[in-house]
Design an enzyme around this catalytic site. Structure first.
Site, PDB file in Angstrom:
ATOM      1  N   HIS A  88       0.832  -1.237  -0.053  1.00  0.00           N
ATOM      2  CA  HIS A  88       0.124  -0.043   0.102  1.00  0.00           C
ATOM      3  C   HIS A  88       0.819   1.208   0.067  1.00  0.00           C
ATOM      4  O   HIS A  88       1.895   1.273   0.732  1.00  0.00           O
ATOM      5  CB  HIS A  88      -1.044   0.007   1.039  1.00  0.00           C
ATOM      6  CG  HIS A  88      -2.075   1.001   0.853  1.00  0.00           C
ATOM      7  ND1 HIS A  88      -1.797   2.267   1.442  1.00  0.00           N
ATOM      8  CD2 HIS A  88      -3.479   0.914   0.903  1.00  0.00           C
ATOM      9  CE1 HIS A  88      -2.855   2.830   1.307  1.00  0.00           C
ATOM     10  NE2 HIS A  88      -3.760   2.281   0.953  1.00  0.00           N
ATOM     11  N   GLU A 155      -4.035   1.827  -7.047  1.00  0.00           N
ATOM     12  CA  GLU A 155      -4.274   2.966  -6.484  1.00  0.00           C
ATOM     13  C   GLU A 155      -3.608   4.024  -6.772  1.00  0.00           C
ATOM     14  O   GLU A 155      -2.317   4.139  -6.278  1.00  0.00           O
ATOM     15  CB  GLU A 155      -4.405   2.541  -4.903  1.00  0.00           C
ATOM     16  CG  GLU A 155      -5.326   1.510  -4.422  1.00  0.00           C
ATOM     17  CD  GLU A 155      -5.385   1.456  -2.907  1.00  0.00           C
ATOM     18  OE1 GLU A 155      -6.639   1.988  -2.292  1.00  0.00           O
ATOM     19  OE2 GLU A 155      -4.625   1.301  -2.119  1.00  0.00           O
TER      20      GLU A 155
END
Length: 239
Positions: A88, A155
């Site tokens: 992430h 993302e």
């Protein structure tokens, strides 16, 4: 089926997480979309819900040991957890996890058979420079893109938590490129909400979404889950 995943980040207490997910689980009897939840570490719960699965936001690649502030495989096994987020952007940028470290984590948890949600994404500077594909390619260095239990989450960093999602055209183009890198399911994450979820989920190369802040609001989260179900149903009917 469209996969809906939620990253609660550093939000909610253990008690609040348990109540929220217990309530959510009871409302999901008619929802067929797979649902993956990543609570914060102190709010990890036994992975025994009927309609959702609990995963870890982070863990050290070890069974246990002298890793102050970390959680290891032994602790995850206690909860019956078999899925994890790796890569992430907040782990990369705020906690300085480089590609070598991410590859080490990936390799360890892949050998343990975990379902790995591997996150990739570029900054606005990279997007504007036109080097998106090169940048994303480098984020797969040391990563087994053919791992059978892999889910890739795209993302764009500039869209996370900003309220500004990437355009449908950008999402479609980037996911099409990622399809050349891996055959794994591809999720989109970055300011996904109840208003834009249906349009994003309708894209051919989008297998689902990874949601942040919108997942903390039950009504909005349920709308997104329903969008995943409805999109899947429409795709089946069109075939």
């Amino acid at each position: 089926m469209k996969l809906i995943a939620a990253n609660f980040k550093c939000n909610l207490t253990r008690q609040a997480t348990h109540k929220y997910l217990a309530d959510l689980d009871s409302l999901l009897q008619d929802i067929q979309s797979p649902l993956q939840i990543f609570p914060n570490t102190s709010a990890l719960l036994d992975n025994n819900f009927k309609h959702l699965s609990i995963g870890a936001q982070n863990a050290t690649p070890a069974l246990n040991g002298a890793f102050t502030g970390e959680i290891g495989l032994e602790q995850l096994k206690e909860f019956g957890i078999e899925s994890i987020l790796i890569g992430h952007s907040e782990r990369r940028t705020l906690f300085y996890e480089d590609q070598k470290m991410l590859a080490q984590k990936f390799d360890y948890f892949a050998k343990e058979g975990f379902k790995i949600f591997y996150c990739v994404g570029e900054s606005l500077e990279v997007r504007e420079s036109g080097r998106v594909e090169e940048f994303l390619h480098n984020q797969f260095v040391g990563i087994d893109s053919g791992y059978e239990n892999l889910v890739v989450a795209y993302e764009p960093i500039w869209a996370i938590g900003t309220g500004v999602s990437a355009s449908i055209q950008d999402i479609d183009k980037t996911h099409a490129y990622l399809k050349t890198v891996t055959n794994s399911p591809l999720l989109y994450g970055g300011s996904v909400n109840a208003k834009n979820a249906s349009e994003i989920l309708a894209l051919e190369n989008v297998s689902g979404v990874l949601i942040g802040s919108a997942s903390l609001q039950k009504e909005q989260f349920l709308d997104i889950i329903s969008a995943g179900r409805n999109t899947s149903a429409k795709n089946i009917q069109s075939k």
